[in-house]
Design a protein around this motif. Structure first.
Motif, PDB file in Angstrom:
ATOM      1  N   ASN A 203       0.848  -1.181   0.000  1.00 45.79           N
ATOM      2  CA  ASN A 203       0.000   0.000   0.000  1.00 45.79           C
ATOM      3  C   ASN A 203       0.889   1.238   0.000  1.00 45.79           C
ATOM      4  O   ASN A 203       1.539   1.551   0.999  1.00 45.79           O
ATOM      5  N   THR A 206      -2.465   5.843   1.779  1.00 44.62           N
ATOM      6  CA  THR A 206      -2.713   5.951   3.210  1.00 44.62           C
ATOM      7  C   THR A 206      -3.729   4.898   3.614  1.00 44.62           C
ATOM      8  O   THR A 206      -4.344   4.229   2.773  1.00 44.62           O
ATOM      9  N   GLU A 207      -3.927   4.757   4.914  1.00 52.63           N
ATOM     10  CA  GLU A 207      -4.897   3.780   5.395  1.00 52.63           C
ATOM     11  C   GLU A 207      -6.309   4.180   4.990  1.00 52.63           C
ATOM     12  O   GLU A 207      -7.152   3.328   4.669  1.00 52.63           O
ATOM     13  N   GLY A 208      -6.591   5.474   4.987  1.00 54.03           N
ATOM     14  CA  GLY A 208      -7.904   5.945   4.584  1.00 54.03           C
ATOM     15  C   GLY A 208      -8.115   5.907   3.079  1.00 54.03           C
ATOM     16  O   GLY A 208      -9.221   5.648   2.601  1.00 54.03           O
ATOM     17  N   SER A 209      -7.050   6.200   2.304  1.00 59.39           N
ATOM     18  CA  SER A 209      -7.116   6.150   0.841  1.00 59.39           C
ATOM     19  C   SER A 209      -6.005   5.235   0.329  1.00 59.39           C
ATOM     20  O   SER A 209      -4.939   5.696  -0.099  1.00 59.39           O
TER      21      SER A 209
END
Length: 402
Positions: A203, A206-209
């Protein structure tokens, strides 16, 4: 056992003794390794499933990979014998699972005595009469590598050790189709030589996007052209080259190991003029059939300006090494019109360029100029030659110097 090749002389003595014993070349009579395939050919055993490669871990027992062939033995008055195998039962439980460019087929293991192998039939239409045999396996699993996403239909049937054929699993075919999408599970490779998987998912967002990318962990060898739609970052090793536009642009390393860009015509530099950008310099080469490539010139930065005699001239900080100074006269007038037969010669020279003491990277020098004249001079109403036949005149002064 398949013929074992002769061992080279460099093989360790203990390894040689062990391998020769396995091949039956030494030891007691009958001390020889037997392959799984040889046991299957004799009808003594059959492999469990279908293994595409060696197991990743050591096999604890031969029964982990082999199972005995069940045969019916009857005892008669003369000492006994073996009866014929059972008639094959119809195959059942055929299923398909599409992966990238392939179809995985599985079916129920046969439950009759004397089974030898299973046939896999395939057609592009759901018509068993048009199907053709594509594989034979003694397991209950087969991966049909189609290399595409074409829809196929499959049938299977069993064959016993006597060559008797059983019924197909069904009249209608089982549809199977390879996919054009690689799932992470499909990238798991099984090989005894792999210490870690060559692929991973990372990834980079980011964790959100999240923004997942596939990472190849290893060296890549490509036989053929490569089309790169977007290269975010990368590095060429020494001795490799990346060509663009029919070889007219090449990114590579020179014989000295430094990176360079070569710009030339179609087909590369073989018979073309070319330009090289390397270490901040630009060099051009001209090609002729008789002489090959000849260096034409090196493009350098130039600075120009006007200076006076004995003036300290500062060169801007653009030159990494000592610059070359060329002086040219700005204006030359007639020295003395009253003596037209007098010869004149202008001499220009300069001091050695030195690094500037206060400006880093700048250089400083002083230009000098003098006019050298020869002939006769009117002195006190009488003509007489100057000593040595020459006289000197500095341009910034208006007087004679003898």
């Amino acid at each position: 056992m398949a013929k074992f090749p002769a061992l080279p002389a460099t093989v360790d003595r203990y390894v040689r003794e062990f391998l020769n014993r396995l091949a039956g070349r030494s030891g007691n009579a009958g001390d020889r390794a037997v392959l799984h395939s040889e046991l299957a050919e004799l009808g003594l055993a059959k492999e469990k499933g279908q293994r595409l490669s060696l197991p990743a871990s050591a096999v604890g027992s031969i029964t982990d990979t082999l199972e005995p062939v069940q045969s019916i033995v009857t005892v008669t008055g003369d000492g006994g014998g073996t009866t014929a195998p059972d008639a094959p039962t119809p195959a059942a439980g055929l299923s398909s699972n599409g992966i990238f460019g392939a179809v995985i087929l599985e079916w129920d293991a046969p439950a009759y005595n004397g089974h030898n192998h299973t046939e896999v039939w395939r057609a592009q239409v759901d018509d068993r009469a048009q199907a053709s045999l594509v594989h034979e396996t003694n397991g209950s699993r087969y991966t049909d590598v189609t290399g595409n996403t074409t829809l196929h239909y499959y049938w299977v049937r069993h064959v016993n050790s006597a060559g008797q054929v059983g019924g197909f699993n069904a009249l209608a075919g089982t549809a199977g189709q390879g996919t054009a999408i690689i799932s992470l599970a499909d990238l798991m490779l099984e090989s005894p030589e792999l210490s870690e998987q060559p692929f991973s998912v990372r990834n980079i967002g980011t964790e959100g996007s999240p923004d997942y990318v596939l990472v190849f962990n290893g060296y890549l060898a490509v036989n053929g052209p490569v089309n790169i739609s977007q290269l975010q970052s990368g590095e060429l090793q020494n001795g490799t080259a990346l060509t663009v536009g029919q070889g007219s642009i090449e990114l590579s390393t020179g014989s000295d190991g430094f990176g360079q860009m070569v710009i030339t015509g179609s087909g590369g530099i073989a018979t073309n003029d070319y330009l090289v950008l390397k270490e901040g310099r630009i060099e051009s080469y001209i090609y002729t059939a008789s002489s090959g490539h000849v260096r034409y010139k090196e493009v350098r930065r130039t600075e120009s300006g006007i200076g006076r005699h004995n003036q300290s001239v500062v060169i801007p900080a653009y030159f990494k090494s000592q610059p070359t100074i060329n002086l040219y006269p700005r204006d030359i007038t007639v020295y003395n019109a009253d003596y037209p037969d007098q010869s004149q010669r202008l001499e220009l020279y300069h001091s050695t360029p030195m690094p500037h003491g206060a400006i880093e990277g700048a250089w400083v020098f002083k230009p000098y100029a003098r006019l050298l004249a020869g002939g006769w001079q009117q002195d006190g109403g009488q003509e007489r030659p100057l000593p040595g036949g020459q006289q000197y005149h500095h341009l910034y002064q208006r007087r004679w110097i003898r």
